[in-house]
Design a protein around this motif. Sequence first.
Motif, PDB file in Angstrom:
ATOM      1  N   UNK A  76       0.817  -1.214   0.000  1.00  0.00           N
ATOM      2  CA  UNK A  76       0.000   0.000   0.000  1.00  0.00           C
ATOM      3  C   UNK A  76       0.854   1.270   0.000  1.00  0.00           C
ATOM      4  N   UNK A  77       2.151   1.123   0.153  1.00  0.00           N
ATOM      5  CA  UNK A  77       3.044   2.275   0.097  1.00  0.00           C
ATOM      6  C   UNK A  77       3.213   3.009   1.405  1.00  0.00           C
ATOM      7  N   UNK A  78       2.697   2.455   2.497  1.00  0.00           N
ATOM      8  CA  UNK A  78       2.741   3.167   3.774  1.00  0.00           C
ATOM      9  C   UNK A  78       4.141   3.246   4.371  1.00  0.00           C
ATOM     10  N   UNK A  79       5.031   2.325   3.972  1.00  0.00           N
ATOM     11  CA  UNK A  79       6.367   2.307   4.552  1.00  0.00           C
ATOM     12  C   UNK A  79       7.327   3.254   3.845  1.00  0.00           C
ATOM     13  N   UNK A  80       6.854   3.940   2.807  1.00  0.00           N
ATOM     14  CA  UNK A  80       7.705   4.878   2.061  1.00  0.00           C
ATOM     15  C   UNK A  80       7.665   6.286   2.643  1.00  0.00           C
ATOM     16  N   UNK A  81       6.799   6.504   3.629  1.00  0.00           N
ATOM     17  CA  UNK A  81       6.633   7.820   4.249  1.00  0.00           C
ATOM     18  C   UNK A  81       6.065   8.858   3.275  1.00  0.00           C
ATOM     19  N   UNK A  82       5.455   8.381   2.215  1.00  0.00           N
ATOM     20  CA  UNK A  82       4.853   9.272   1.220  1.00  0.00           C
ATOM     21  C   UNK A  82       3.437   9.637   1.656  1.00  0.00           C
ATOM     22  N   UNK A  83       3.170  10.901   1.996  1.00  0.00           N
ATOM     23  CA  UNK A  83       1.829  11.278   2.452  1.00  0.00           C
ATOM     24  C   UNK A  83       0.762  11.091   1.379  1.00  0.00           C
TER      25      UNK A  83
END
Length: 265
Positions: A76-83
């Motif tokens: 889901x991309x949550x670990x990339x720190x991308x808001x």
Amino acid sequence: MTTAVTSSERRVSPVFLGLLAVMSVSAWAVWSGYSASTGFAVFLFVTSGWIVSLCLHEYAHARTALHGGDITIGAKGYLTLNPLKYTHALLSIVLPVLFVILGGIGLPGGAVFIERGRIRGRWKHSVISAAGPLTNVAFALALTAPFWLGTADDMPDAFRYALAFLALLQVTAAILNFLPVPGLDGYGVVEPWLSYGIRRQVEPFAPFGLLAVFGLLWIPEVNQAFFGAVHGILDILGVAQWDTHWGQEFYRFWQGEPQIPALSP
């Protein structure tokens, strides 16, 4: 469990790195006075710092959920720190920043979607919910370190005030997040320990919890009591209300550049 996450899913997003760059450059501009408008530099520093803290808040939720058993977090991309990967970017970023601009309140927002059915154990669910506001607590302690270590007087006034105001936002966010109100992290901490019947009765109110808290803060008596508690905590950490007041004055650069007081009372 973390082996299910690929290296690309863990890679820090350029968006987050850009936020860190803005925060660093604006912090330098405030510190050095190298800016046509000190207030605008303070605005950039505090706003970017606030968004960085929101990203770290949501990352803490995601990371603990991953270790708790939700292996879908990485995809889901949550670990990339991308808001921009958050499920509710409006609630997670836009509204919290708007609340800071309008009222100087670090109001939390909705964020990552966690598949709770994959997580076993009530303690794990509670830790996942607590991880976010605990990040705000850690950020507040880091920001106030110069104050409780006694070195804040050596900093330029404008930077000291900006740091104090950003710390105030972290304290307000931590307190509000820990409230046991449906839809907030505090309720997520206690929810696993409630009976099934109570959870079912409370569930319909979850979407309105954040709005209810915001509405209550507009009541003068509630607002005064809340900020009294906030300033009480900051006072323990060595941050005076004088510092946070002037930090907010500089932050609102559109109202005109305030005159830096020569001496604190």
